[in-house]
Write an enzyme that holds these catalytic residues in place. Sequence first.
Site: not given
Length: 270
Positions: A81, A112
């Site tokens: 953004e 992960e």
Amino acid sequence: MSYTKITETPSNHDNLEQLDTAVLLQKMNEEDKKVADAVALAIPQITELVDALAERFEKGGRLFYIGAGTSGRLGILDASEIPPTYGMPHERVVGLIAGGDIAIRKSVEHAEDDSQQAWSDLMVHEMTDLDVVVGIAASGTTPYVLGGIADAKKNGLLTAGITNNPGSPLAEVVDIPIEMNVGPEFVTGSTRMKSGTSQKLALNMISTALMIRIGRVKGNKMVHMQLSNNKLVDRGVRYVVEGLGISYDEAEQLLQKHGSVKEAIAAGKS
């Protein structure tokens, strides 16, 4: 150091399947109200991070978020953004997720758990000592994040960690620990809820304050936003109208000519 893994402790609520919808939502909302207060307690550490980032950004440094699952996705969301909102190049704030871009939409099994991959992902970007790496992990134990932070420190980078377990391995290893104890999740262990909300708030604070500090906001306006759709063009024109006290049509012409609110207002005042 031993610590309590708060993110895995039992919910304050039980027999959830027996509650009607309105009660479920009310109780979720009651838990969510605790999040902002938990974030507020971490403002001194967030301040330290933003000030360090601003100093490095002025010299060409960058901000990297690393995380897995929800934490990784939130980092990517925040990073993605920045270009449209503040007109910064995409490579200045970067979000990386365990498992790569496919993991943004679909879980990648065991990604992960790879403690070596994060540094490999970072090295694609040719890291320098002006860059800052922020690890995001509600548990504070994610190997992908811990490995990336350890390697970043070895290479002289400033590191920070956003976690919901105070005293966790992540909090212990980073230069700037941002610890937000939001308490047990409404659904036990579901850190996409309060923990994720607290991370989103902290990330909003970090990137927004940073953009303000480096001059991407004037007054309270996004004067460098990308004019990528009609809504944003209209917003930009209105900012120019307000800044110069001219007509909408005149402001629109200035904005089209100069391409940004800041440049349009500067031209109008010259």
